[in-house]
Design a protein around this motif. Structure first.
Motif, PDB file in Angstrom:
ATOM      1  N   ALA A 205       0.817  -1.257  -0.026  1.00 50.67           N
ATOM      2  CA  ALA A 205       0.089   0.135   0.092  1.00 50.67           C
ATOM      3  C   ALA A 205       0.823   1.207  -0.154  1.00 50.67           C
ATOM      4  O   ALA A 205       0.336   2.454   0.403  1.00 50.67           O
ATOM      5  CB  ALA A 205      -0.995   0.067   1.491  1.00 50.67           C
ATOM      6  N   THR A 240      -2.078  -4.441  -2.172  1.00 48.60           N
ATOM      7  CA  THR A 240      -2.617  -4.256  -0.709  1.00 48.60           C
ATOM      8  C   THR A 240      -2.104  -5.571   0.023  1.00 48.60           C
ATOM      9  O   THR A 240      -2.199  -5.829   1.125  1.00 48.60           O
ATOM     10  CB  THR A 240      -4.072  -4.802  -0.998  1.00 48.60           C
ATOM     11  OG1 THR A 240      -4.291  -6.430  -1.338  1.00 48.60           O
ATOM     12  CG2 THR A 240      -4.853  -3.966  -1.641  1.00 48.60           C
ATOM     13  N   ILE A 261      -5.092   0.619  -7.598  1.00 53.57           N
ATOM     14  CA  ILE A 261      -5.013  -0.538  -6.391  1.00 53.57           C
ATOM     15  C   ILE A 261      -4.890  -1.915  -6.887  1.00 53.57           C
ATOM     16  O   ILE A 261      -6.260  -2.265  -7.526  1.00 53.57           O
ATOM     17  CB  ILE A 261      -6.117  -0.332  -5.307  1.00 53.57           C
ATOM     18  CG1 ILE A 261      -6.215   1.425  -4.947  1.00 53.57           C
ATOM     19  CG2 ILE A 261      -6.142  -0.949  -4.332  1.00 53.57           C
ATOM     20  CD1 ILE A 261      -7.324   1.714  -4.046  1.00 53.57           C
ATOM     21  N   ILE A 295     -10.085  -4.174  -7.758  1.00 48.10           N
ATOM     22  CA  ILE A 295      -8.730  -4.299  -7.053  1.00 48.10           C
ATOM     23  C   ILE A 295      -8.477  -5.820  -7.030  1.00 48.10           C
ATOM     24  O   ILE A 295      -7.135  -5.999  -7.394  1.00 48.10           O
ATOM     25  CB  ILE A 295      -9.163  -3.933  -5.516  1.00 48.10           C
ATOM     26  CG1 ILE A 295      -9.415  -2.365  -5.257  1.00 48.10           C
ATOM     27  CG2 ILE A 295      -7.878  -4.479  -4.464  1.00 48.10           C
ATOM     28  CD1 ILE A 295     -10.077  -2.103  -3.915  1.00 48.10           C
TER      29      ILE A 295
END
Length: 305
Positions: A205, A240, A261, A295
């Motif tokens: 992240a 992530t 993301i 994502i």
């Protein structure tokens, strides 16, 4: 299994010969033992976590331990090994190629071989190698070549160039700062402005980038404004890995371009229990279903096409 088609952009591979090489040199995995890896164990984890495809890479410390010739030989060895894994299971794996920074000439040659002959999905670069951070002017020839190729560049943290704090393993906090430093240097140096075709993924992240973005932003803007700095920092992609938590996700989602993301597991350096914990955290976090799908898969599909 709520998301059976994830693309995992932060998954590692540990070649036995590579692990032995590091062990012989007294190198561990950021304060942890070097994990074991096998295709079978990786596929088992992927099936349990709903991961359709893993884009695998060799983690820190990479292959440059101080000798250019040794690094070039080791990079070729690991890239050919990983490429064979992908050829054997093209339905489940892709890979980011290992390069030889700070040996720029070797890195350019290996990038050409890996991208053209081995069909790598992109390259992995460490945030710093021997204290030299991405964004240094000496690295520009490599960045120019990767820019020409519209390459995906996966930035992985390494140990900070300085003494450890006794009792605090590097993976716990130093890795996050290392990624943050690289993001700032890539932006502040103008690398991201000069090479606009680069598609740069920041691990975990983005380290501290989303949380501290407004503080960091003026250093990342030629006009020293928060607005410009934030715009520059939002060019990055963010995975992530180890970040599907109720404290990390709010900052990431508030800051990042939603199309930037990407799902990441950090397996096997993150053991299965940790992968499951953070994946479940992502799956149960309240977000729009379309964003969740993006994502887990479609953002990576668009990036890697």
């Amino acid at each position: 299994m709520s998301n059976p088609a994830r693309i995992d952009v932060h998954q590692h591979i540990v070649l036995p010969a590579y692990a032995n090489w590091l062990t012989e040199k007294g190198i561990d995995a950021g304060g942890l033992p070097i994990p074991q890896w096998s295709v079978e164990a990786a596929l088992k984890m992927m099936d349990e976590q709903g991961i359709a495809t893993g884009i695998v890479s060799v983690s820190t410390p990479g292959v440059h331990l101080g000798n250019d010739a040794e690094a070039r030989s080791k990079a070729r060895e690991v890239n050919e090994f990983v490429a064979q894994v992908v050829r054997d299971r093209p339905d489940r794996f892709g890979f980011f190629a290992t390069l030889t920074l700070p040996d720029v000439e070797g890195a350019i040659a290996e990038a050409a071989y890996a991208l053209d002959e081995l069909h790598a999905a992109g390259v992995i670069l460490l945030a710093n190698t021997h204290g030299r951070y991405l964004g240094e002017p000496d690295f520009d020839p490599l960045m120019a070549e990767l820019n020409r190729r519209h390459a995906v560049v996966f930035v992985h943290p390494s140990e900070l160039p300085g003494p450890d704090v006794p009792g605090i393993p590097p993976f716990a906090a130093d890795f996050l700062l290392d990624t943050t430093r690289a993001a700032i240097n890539l932006t502040m140096s103008g690398t991201m402005d000069r090479y606009t075709n680069l598609k740069v993924i920041l691990s975990h992240a983005g380290g501290f980038v989303p949380y501290a973005a407004h503080r960091i932003a003026p250093a990342c803007a030629s006009d020293r404004t928060i607005k410009t700095g934030l715009k520059n920092l939002r060019r990055f992609y963010f995975d992530t890995a180890l970040s599907g938590s109720p404290t990390a996700l709010p900052s990431l989602l508030a800051f990042a371009d939603p199309s930037h993301i990407l799902y990441g597991s950090d397996y096997p350096y993150a053991p299965v229990q940790a992968v499951s914990y953070f994946t479940n955290g992502l799956d149960t976090y309240q977000i729009d279903p379309e964003l969740r799908t993006a994502i887990n898969r479609s953002n990576a599909e668009a990036l890697l096409e």
